[in-house]
Design an enzyme around this catalytic site. Structure first.
Site, PDB file in Angstrom:
ATOM      1  N   SER A  73      -4.911  -1.502   6.562  1.00  0.00           N
ATOM      2  CA  SER A  73      -4.197  -2.493   7.384  1.00  0.00           C
ATOM      3  C   SER A  73      -5.152  -3.336   8.213  1.00  0.00           C
ATOM      4  O   SER A  73      -6.250  -2.890   8.566  1.00  0.00           O
ATOM      5  CB  SER A  73      -3.211  -1.787   8.314  1.00  0.00           C
TER       6      SER A  73
HETATM    7  N1  SAH Z   1      -2.441   3.703   7.211  1.00  0.00           N
HETATM    8  C1  SAH Z   1      -3.255   2.891   6.319  1.00  0.00           C
HETATM    9  C2  SAH Z   1      -2.417   1.832   5.635  1.00  0.00           C
HETATM   10  C3  SAH Z   1      -2.299   2.083   4.175  1.00  0.00           C
HETATM   11  S1  SAH Z   1      -1.285   0.916   3.305  1.00  0.00           S
HETATM   12  C4  SAH Z   1      -4.406   2.295   7.110  1.00  0.00           C
HETATM   13  O1  SAH Z   1      -4.790   2.871   8.091  1.00  0.00           O
HETATM   14  O2  SAH Z   1      -4.950   1.267   6.726  1.00  0.00           O
HETATM   15  C5  SAH Z   1       0.240   1.796   3.224  1.00  0.00           C
HETATM   16  C6  SAH Z   1       0.261   3.052   2.414  1.00  0.00           C
HETATM   17  O3  SAH Z   1       1.618   3.482   2.354  1.00  0.00           O
HETATM   18  C7  SAH Z   1      -0.203   2.939   0.964  1.00  0.00           C
HETATM   19  O4  SAH Z   1      -1.299   3.779   0.776  1.00  0.00           O
HETATM   20  C8  SAH Z   1       1.015   3.391   0.152  1.00  0.00           C
HETATM   21  O5  SAH Z   1       0.687   4.162  -0.987  1.00  0.00           O
HETATM   22  C9  SAH Z   1       1.761   4.230   1.169  1.00  0.00           C
HETATM   23  N2  SAH Z   1       3.189   4.426   0.901  1.00  0.00           N
HETATM   24  C10 SAH Z   1       4.102   3.538   0.423  1.00  0.00           C
HETATM   25  N3  SAH Z   1       5.305   4.125   0.305  1.00  0.00           N
HETATM   26  C11 SAH Z   1       5.166   5.423   0.741  1.00  0.00           C
HETATM   27  C12 SAH Z   1       6.054   6.533   0.856  1.00  0.00           C
HETATM   28  N4  SAH Z   1       7.339   6.467   0.520  1.00  0.00           N
HETATM   29  N5  SAH Z   1       5.562   7.695   1.322  1.00  0.00           N
HETATM   30  C13 SAH Z   1       4.246   7.813   1.672  1.00  0.00           C
HETATM   31  N6  SAH Z   1       3.363   6.802   1.585  1.00  0.00           N
HETATM   32  C14 SAH Z   1       3.814   5.610   1.121  1.00  0.00           C
END
Ligand code: SAH
Length: 223
Positions: A73
């Site tokens: 993010s």
């Molecule tokens: N927290 C991360 C952001 C990752 S992007 C950071 O610090 O940058 C969001 C993430 O949500 C992705 O890796 C995606 O695979 C995950 N995601 C999407 N739907 C999800 C679900 N139902 N359960 C768990 N993770 C999910």
């Protein structure tokens, strides 16, 4: 001529503490006021969560690819969501949905006593687990699963944060929010998403719609 070896963990140049502090200055200029959030972000080396090739861009305010079609993010989004989640209070038990590379979970580890983070993509979770370990963070537990379901055995949570955009707040997560707790999520589809804050009060959930945001979608099931 001297040969200088640049190691991504050495902290020189674009991955140095100075570069990170400049990122924090920019967050302050963009309106982040919570000093504890700014401090937490100044402590976490964002470059170790991305590939070596991208580490020189780690302190730009941008989402970067982390593989599997997912992104780390934007620093601003992380700071803003954590500011809204915390509301100036220390957090006890927090659930993050969408661990990804683990960056936000590690920032949260500086702001909460216990952090539980769920990720649906097993390979990403493996990487996140290794990074969290290498940083010797003891209060973050990562788990493979569908975040829609939360973690009933560990609930209630005084904070729940979603790092992926859903159409609605998942009912199981609302049920796992402690009375007095706060859930922050991007809500909506595609380009049309808004950050939403839901507070659980004794007899109702109170909702506030905040600014427009842009996140990857919350997907069903595991991968
Ligand atoms: N927290 C991360 C952001 C990752 S992007 C950071 O610090 O940058 C969001 C993430 O949500 C992705 O890796 C995606 O695979 C995950 N995601 C999407 N739907 C999800 C679900 N139902 N359960 C768990 N993770 C999910």
């Amino acid at each position: 001529m001297a040969i200088v070896r640049v190691n991504r963990h050495d902290g020189i140049g674009m991955t140095s503490e100075r570069t990170r502090l400049r990122m924090v200055d920019r967050l302050r200029e963009k309106g982040i006021k919570d000093v504890d959030v700014l401090t937490a972000m100044s402590l976490v080396p964002r470059h170790v969560f991305v590939s070596e090739a991208l580490s020189i861009r780690a302190y730009e305010d941008t989402a970067l690819p982390i593989g599997f079609g997912q992104t780390i993010s934007h620093p601003y989004s992380v700071a803003r969501m954590l500011e809204v989640l915390r509301n100036g209070q220390d957090l006890q038990r927090v659930l993050e949905v969408g661990c990804g590379c683990g960056y936000q979970a590690v920032v949260l580890s500086k702001l909460a006593r216990e952090v539980y983070s769920i990720e649906r993509i097993a390979s990403l979770l493996g990487q996140a687990r290794r990074t969290v370990r290498s940083l010797r963070i003891a209060n973050v537990k990562v788990q493979h699963g569908d975040g829609h379901l939360g973690i009933p055995d560990i609930a209630p949570f005084d904070g729940i944060i979603l790092a992926a955009a859903g159409v609605e707040a998942p009912p199981a997560l609302l049920a796992q929010l402690a009375v007095g707790g706060r859930l922050v999520m991007p809500r909506g589809v595609g380009e049309s998403q808004q950050m939403v804050l839901i507070e659980r009060q004794a007899d109702a959930y109170h909702e506030q719609v905040l600014e427009m945001v842009h996140f990857v979608p919350l997907l069903p099931g595991v991968a």
